[in-house]
Design an enzyme around this catalytic site. Structure first.
Site, PDB file in Angstrom:
ATOM      1  N   HIS A  19       0.868  -1.240   0.017  1.00 47.85           N
ATOM      2  CA  HIS A  19      -0.200  -0.060   0.039  1.00 47.85           C
ATOM      3  C   HIS A  19       0.970   1.295   0.033  1.00 47.85           C
ATOM      4  O   HIS A  19       1.970   1.298   0.564  1.00 47.85           O
ATOM      5  CB  HIS A  19      -0.928   0.187   1.337  1.00 47.85           C
ATOM      6  CG  HIS A  19      -1.856   0.922   1.120  1.00 47.85           C
ATOM      7  ND1 HIS A  19      -1.729   2.287   1.587  1.00 47.85           N
ATOM      8  CD2 HIS A  19      -3.009   0.909   0.888  1.00 47.85           C
ATOM      9  CE1 HIS A  19      -2.736   3.167   1.544  1.00 47.85           C
ATOM     10  NE2 HIS A  19      -3.755   2.164   1.096  1.00 47.85           N
ATOM     11  N   GLU A  62      -3.921   2.117  -7.226  1.00 49.96           N
ATOM     12  CA  GLU A  62      -4.065   3.157  -6.610  1.00 49.96           C
ATOM     13  C   GLU A  62      -3.427   4.271  -6.562  1.00 49.96           C
ATOM     14  O   GLU A  62      -2.281   4.448  -6.291  1.00 49.96           O
ATOM     15  CB  GLU A  62      -4.195   2.905  -4.897  1.00 49.96           C
ATOM     16  CG  GLU A  62      -4.946   1.494  -4.755  1.00 49.96           C
ATOM     17  CD  GLU A  62      -5.198   1.635  -3.218  1.00 49.96           C
ATOM     18  OE1 GLU A  62      -6.531   1.658  -2.727  1.00 49.96           O
ATOM     19  OE2 GLU A  62      -4.363   1.537  -2.246  1.00 49.96           O
TER      20      GLU A  62
END
Ligand code: PGA
Length: 245
Positions: free
Chosen positions: A92, A162
């Site tokens: 992430h 993302e």
């Protein structure tokens, strides 16, 4: 392929949120899409005790890159598995940027996750400067190639695209821009694996996905689901997104 809708609670979940998820998911028993709920490690055990397979799957957020317990901080993959997780979010941007995690470290974690039977959700994405400099695809492709050991694939995986500038900002790329990146990721995966594997790996979009934009994003070719942060902290909102999928 069924859409995969993953809720990333980050450090914000609570037993109340877990209870509201359980009560909602036990009513709707989603079967048109795959639901993955990723709470903090402490809440994993709490939610697992009340979990049923009819609700979907549990996932973890990150893990230590070594499977011995004698290390400080972060959860071990064994602990995560024992708390019912099937998926794990790795790479992430919070980890890459705020904790200086490299793609090489992410790759170690991906390998370890496979050893434990977990399905890694590998996050990749460009900074706003990369997008302005037309470097989006170079950055994204590089992160994918370096974060996954394509010479020695040992399990299934999911990619979450993302854009870093979209996370938590309320800004998202246009549908065309999302489509372009996802098409390129699909091509890359087919090149690095084969038609079947590359063609069937779920590609999620993440970054300010919410009830307003979920249907449009899910309609984009090669988008196979969403990784949802802020909007997963309310079960009504998350439930509506599940309905969209
Ligand atoms: P967001 O977060 O949906 O709040 O933008 C997504 C993520 O960080 O995975």
């Amino acid at each position: 392929m069924k859409n995969l809708i993953a809720g990333n609670w980050k450090l914000k979940g609570s037993p109340n949120l877990a209870d509201s998820y359980i009560s909602h998911l036990s009513r709707i028993k989603p079967d048109n899409c795959i639901v993955v709920v990723c709470p903090t490690h402490d809440l994993l055990g709490y939610i697992y005790d009340k979990w049923s397979n009819e609700f979907g799957h549990l996932g973890a957020q990150d893990c230590f890159h070594d499977d011995t317990n004698y290390n400080d901080g972060l959860g071990t993959p064994d602990e995560i598995v024992s708390r019912g997780a099937k998926y794990i979010i790795l790479g992430h941007s919070d980890r890459r940027n705020k904790c200086h995690e490299t793609s090489e470290l992410v790759r170690k974690k991906v390998n370890l996750a496979w050893n434990k039977g977990l399905i890694p959700i590998v996050c990749v994405g460009e900074e706003s400067g990369d997008r302005k400099g037309n470097l989006t695809q170079i950055v994204v492709n590089g992160q994918i190639a370096d974060s996954i050991d394509f010479d020695n694939l040992r399990g299934p995986f999911v990619i979450a695209y993302e854009p870093v500038w979209a996370i938590g900002s309320g800004n998202i790329p246009t549908m065309e821009e999302i489509g372009e990146v996802h098409d390129e990721i699909r091509k890359l995966l087919i090149t690095l694996t084969d038609e079947t594997r590359g063609g069937n790996t779920p590609l999620l979009y993440g970054g300010s996905a919410d009830v307003q934009n979920a249907s449009s994003i899910l309609a984009v070719e090669n988008v196979n689901g969403l990784l949802i942060g802020g909007a997963s902290l309310n079960i009504q909102t998350f439930g509506t997104i599940i309905d969209c999928a």
